[in-house]
Design a protein around this motif. Structure first.
Motif, short mmCIF file in Angstrom:
data_model
loop_
_atom_site.label_atom_id
_atom_site.label_comp_id
_atom_site.label_asym_id
_atom_site.label_seq_id
_atom_site.Cartn_x
_atom_site.Cartn_y
_atom_site.Cartn_z
N THR A 90 0.85 -1.20 0.00
CA THR A 90 0.00 0.00 0.00
C THR A 90 0.88 1.24 0.00
O THR A 90 1.86 1.32 0.74
CB THR A 90 -0.91 0.01 1.24
OG1 THR A 90 -0.11 -0.01 2.42
CG2 THR A 90 -1.84 -1.18 1.23
N TYR A 109 -1.30 7.83 7.09
CA TYR A 109 -1.36 6.38 6.99
C TYR A 109 -2.32 5.96 5.87
O TYR A 109 -3.31 6.64 5.59
CB TYR A 109 -1.90 5.75 8.28
CG TYR A 109 -1.03 5.88 9.50
CD1 TYR A 109 0.08 5.06 9.67
CD2 TYR A 109 -1.34 6.79 10.50
CE1 TYR A 109 0.87 5.15 10.81
CE2 TYR A 109 -0.57 6.89 11.65
CZ TYR A 109 0.54 6.08 11.79
OH TYR A 109 1.31 6.18 12.92
N ALA A 110 -2.04 4.81 5.25
CA ALA A 110 -3.05 4.10 4.46
C ALA A 110 -3.84 3.27 5.46
O ALA A 110 -3.38 2.21 5.91
CB ALA A 110 -2.39 3.24 3.40
N ASN A 111 -5.02 3.73 5.82
CA ASN A 111 -5.69 3.24 7.02
C ASN A 111 -6.39 1.91 6.85
O ASN A 111 -6.60 1.19 7.82
CB ASN A 111 -6.70 4.30 7.51
CG ASN A 111 -7.17 4.04 8.92
OD1 ASN A 111 -6.34 3.84 9.82
ND2 ASN A 111 -8.48 4.02 9.13
N ASN A 112 -6.81 1.56 5.64
CA ASN A 112 -7.59 0.32 5.47
C ASN A 112 -7.02 -0.57 4.38
O ASN A 112 -7.75 -1.12 3.56
CB ASN A 112 -9.06 0.64 5.20
CG ASN A 112 -9.24 1.44 3.92
OD1 ASN A 112 -8.28 1.97 3.37
ND2 ASN A 112 -10.47 1.52 3.45
N GLY A 113 -5.72 -0.67 4.36
CA GLY A 113 -5.09 -1.62 3.44
C GLY A 113 -5.18 -1.23 1.99
O GLY A 113 -5.33 -2.11 1.13
N LYS A 115 -7.56 0.55 0.45
CA LYS A 115 -8.91 0.60 -0.10
C LYS A 115 -9.45 2.02 -0.22
O LYS A 115 -10.62 2.21 -0.52
CB LYS A 115 -9.86 -0.24 0.75
CG LYS A 115 -9.51 -1.73 0.72
CD LYS A 115 -10.50 -2.53 1.54
CE LYS A 115 -10.16 -4.01 1.50
NZ LYS A 115 -11.12 -4.83 2.32
N GLN A 117 -9.11 4.70 2.23
CA GLN A 117 -9.21 5.54 3.42
C GLN A 117 -7.83 5.81 4.00
O GLN A 117 -6.97 4.92 4.03
CB GLN A 117 -10.08 4.88 4.49
CG GLN A 117 -10.37 5.80 5.68
CD GLN A 117 -11.10 5.09 6.80
OE1 GLN A 117 -10.49 4.39 7.60
NE2 GLN A 117 -12.42 5.26 6.84
N TYR A 118 -7.64 7.05 4.45
CA TYR A 118 -6.36 7.45 5.03
C TYR A 118 -6.60 8.07 6.40
O TYR A 118 -7.72 8.51 6.72
CB TYR A 118 -5.65 8.47 4.13
CG TYR A 118 -5.31 7.94 2.75
CD1 TYR A 118 -4.11 7.28 2.52
CD2 TYR A 118 -6.21 8.08 1.69
CE1 TYR A 118 -3.80 6.78 1.26
CE2 TYR A 118 -5.91 7.59 0.43
CZ TYR A 118 -4.70 6.93 0.23
OH TYR A 118 -4.40 6.43 -1.02
N GLN A 119 -5.53 8.09 7.21
CA GLN A 119 -5.62 8.70 8.54
C GLN A 119 -4.38 9.54 8.78
O GLN A 119 -3.25 9.11 8.49
CB GLN A 119 -5.76 7.66 9.64
CG GLN A 119 -5.91 8.29 11.03
CD GLN A 119 -6.16 7.26 12.11
OE1 GLN A 119 -6.03 6.06 11.87
NE2 GLN A 119 -6.52 7.70 13.30
N ARG A 126 -9.60 10.94 9.80
CA ARG A 126 -9.77 9.93 8.77
C ARG A 126 -10.48 10.56 7.57
O ARG A 126 -11.45 11.29 7.75
CB ARG A 126 -10.59 8.74 9.28
CG ARG A 126 -9.91 7.95 10.39
CD ARG A 126 -10.71 6.71 10.72
NE ARG A 126 -10.13 5.94 11.80
CZ ARG A 126 -10.44 6.09 13.09
NH1 ARG A 126 -11.34 7.00 13.43
NH2 ARG A 126 -9.86 5.36 14.01
N ASN A 128 -11.18 10.28 2.95
CA ASN A 128 -11.05 9.66 1.64
C ASN A 128 -10.83 10.79 0.63
O ASN A 128 -11.56 11.78 0.66
CB ASN A 128 -12.31 8.87 1.29
CG ASN A 128 -12.15 8.04 0.03
OD1 ASN A 128 -11.75 8.54 -1.01
ND2 ASN A 128 -12.48 6.75 0.13
#
Length: 479
Positions: A90, A109-113, A115, A117-119, A126, A128
């Protein structure tokens, strides 16, 4: 066998003829048949319901520099950028920033692998990238204060919906349903409007914005024609609705002046550029009884929509917008033309229009900018509701005006360019407002200008109107 073959050949010839006529219309920009008399199909409008404005919550904008300083003061050490694994699948785009504190991608961060969403590591936001606006402003339902969810994207606006099942607005609409409606709602919930909806308009348009000074490059004094001859040409072409070719013919046959039909068009385009600022910025005395409607004209072989706004008492045309689309933005611009001509916005301002929902959306748009007025929709041809019964006389007035315009427009068989359509409509409005006597006004023109009224004939009035328009442009340029 032979009769069947002849019938088949006749059908093929008709199809070929229609194809040839269509291609010629596309090539020359106007219809070559009498099909111009036909109009686009009128379909019944679905009743549009516009809800009140939402509660708009603007989120505070943070500064990641200040947040980093506060973190170091609180923890005694700086907040380090994210250390990513060398073999991670990612990635975070280098240009990506946090929408709330503007922290760079090194702190995201790439928060959900991977997909979407970032944080943010700095402010913990959080987000998108496709819905960054949601982190800048939040629309909340005015009935339950729950955040609205964007459900549809239109060309001109986004639709946000309250999906809270406990919302008082939703529950009240359910209670109003009859048993038959409740049963139908179970099978076809899309047929009912029961939840709160809000439309977020996307176009960048500021109501009542001052218009920039119009600087036309046309100088009528340089035209190789006298003012009287120019007035004659406009009288035949605009007042009597003669086509450019017939105008050129009558100038040759009656007045002995040989000009081409293209010269007539060129003169009309030149005069329209000069007269348009005069028509748009004249200080009209208005009654407050405004009505609007759309009619159709052909431009480059395609239907365009002409939006008229009209003072039903003074018989003054206040807006004449041409648009290829019958959309909300065109309705907004037409109404804005009327608002600009008012010294102030009256509390009881209303517009009488047809059942097209774009006018309700326009009303909603102006309400978002603090401008309130009522929209009275006259629906259909019969008085099925009290509003239609009360305001139909006003609607019939502008429909009568549309027929007057169509009588002048029909000989043109459409226009080969947008410039020609705008010029023709502009000159017609100038003629209707300042030169055409009206039976409802005891044979007086809607806007009485003594300098025009004292002249003996129409060509002289056209010439004087052009001079007055030029003087206004000169004064505007000097100021």
């Amino acid at each position: 066998m032979l009769p069947q073959l002849l019938i088949k050949m006749s059908q093929i010839i008709k199809i070929q003829y229609q194809i040839i006529v269509y291609l010629l219309g596309v090539l020359f920009g106007k219809s070559l048949t009498d099909w111009d008399d036909e109009e686009p199909m009128n379909q019944s409008y679905q009743k549009l319901q516009v809800d009140e404005l939402p509660v708009i919550e603007t989120l505070p904008r943070l500064d990641y520099h200040q947040l980093l300083v506060e973190y170091e003061q609180q923890h005694g050490k700086p907040l380090k950028p994210i250390k990513r694994h060398a073999n991670t699948k990612t990635t975070v785009p280098d240009a990506l920033t946090c929408p709330q504190c503007q922290a760079p991608s090194a702190y995201v961060y790439a928060n959900n692998g991977g997909k979407g969403q970032y944080q943010c590591k700095v402010c913990r936001c959080r987000f998108n990238p496709r819905s960054r606006f949601a982190k800048q402003v939040i629309f909340r339902c005015p009935h339950c204060l729950k955040a609205l969810e964007k459900i549809k994207e239109r060309n001109d606006y986004y639709i946000h919906k309250c999906k809270n099942d406990d919302c008082s607005f939703y529950q009240a609409n359910l209670r109003r349903m009859t048993p038959q409606e409740k049963e139908q709602f179970q099978h076809a919930p899309y047929a009912f409007k029961v939840r709160y909806l809000y439309r977020e308009f996307l176009f960048d348009f500021k109501p009542l914005a001052p218009s920039s000074p119009i600087k036309t490059k046309v100088d009528v004094s340089r035209l190789s024609v006298s003012s009287h001859t120019l007035g004659l040409i406009l009288t035949y072409h605009v007042n009597y609705g003669l086509s450019a070719r017939k105008t050129a013919s009558i100038m040759k046959d009656v007045h002995g002046l040989s000009i081409s039909h293209q010269t007539v068009i060129n003169y009309a385009n030149s005069v329209a550029l000069i007269v348009q600022p005069f028509v748009d910025r004249f200080p009209y005395e208005l009654s407050g009884s405004f009505c609007g409607d759309e009619t159709y004209i052909r431009v480059k072989g395609r239907w365009h929509y002409l939006f008229f706004m009209f003072d039903a008492v003074k018989k003054v045309v206040l807006s004449y917008r041409i648009s290829p689309n019958r959309d909300t933005f065109s309705a907004i611009r037409a109404i804005d033309d009327v608002l600009k001509k008012l010294p102030s916005i009256p509390e009881d301002l209303s517009f009488v229009v047809d059942g097209n929902p774009i006018y309700l959306l326009a009303q909603h748009f102006f309400a978002q900018h603090g401008i309130s007025f009522d929209v009275r929709q006259v629906i259909g041809l019969t008085n099925d509701d009290p509003v239609s019964e009360e305001y139909r006389p006003l609607k019939q007035i502008i429909e009568r005006f549309n027929r007057t315009f169509k009588g002048n427009y029909r000989p043109t068989h459409g226009f080969g360019a947008e410039e020609g359509s705008v010029s023709f409509v502009t000159l017609f409005v100038a003629y209707f407002n300042f030169l055409r006597p009206h039976s409802a006004l005891e044979k007086r023109v809607p806007v009485v200008i003594p300098a025009l009224e004292s002249l003996p004939h129409m060509p002289a009035r056209w010439a004087k109107l052009i001079v007055m328009a030029q003087e206004m442009l000169t004064q505007q340029a000097a100021s």
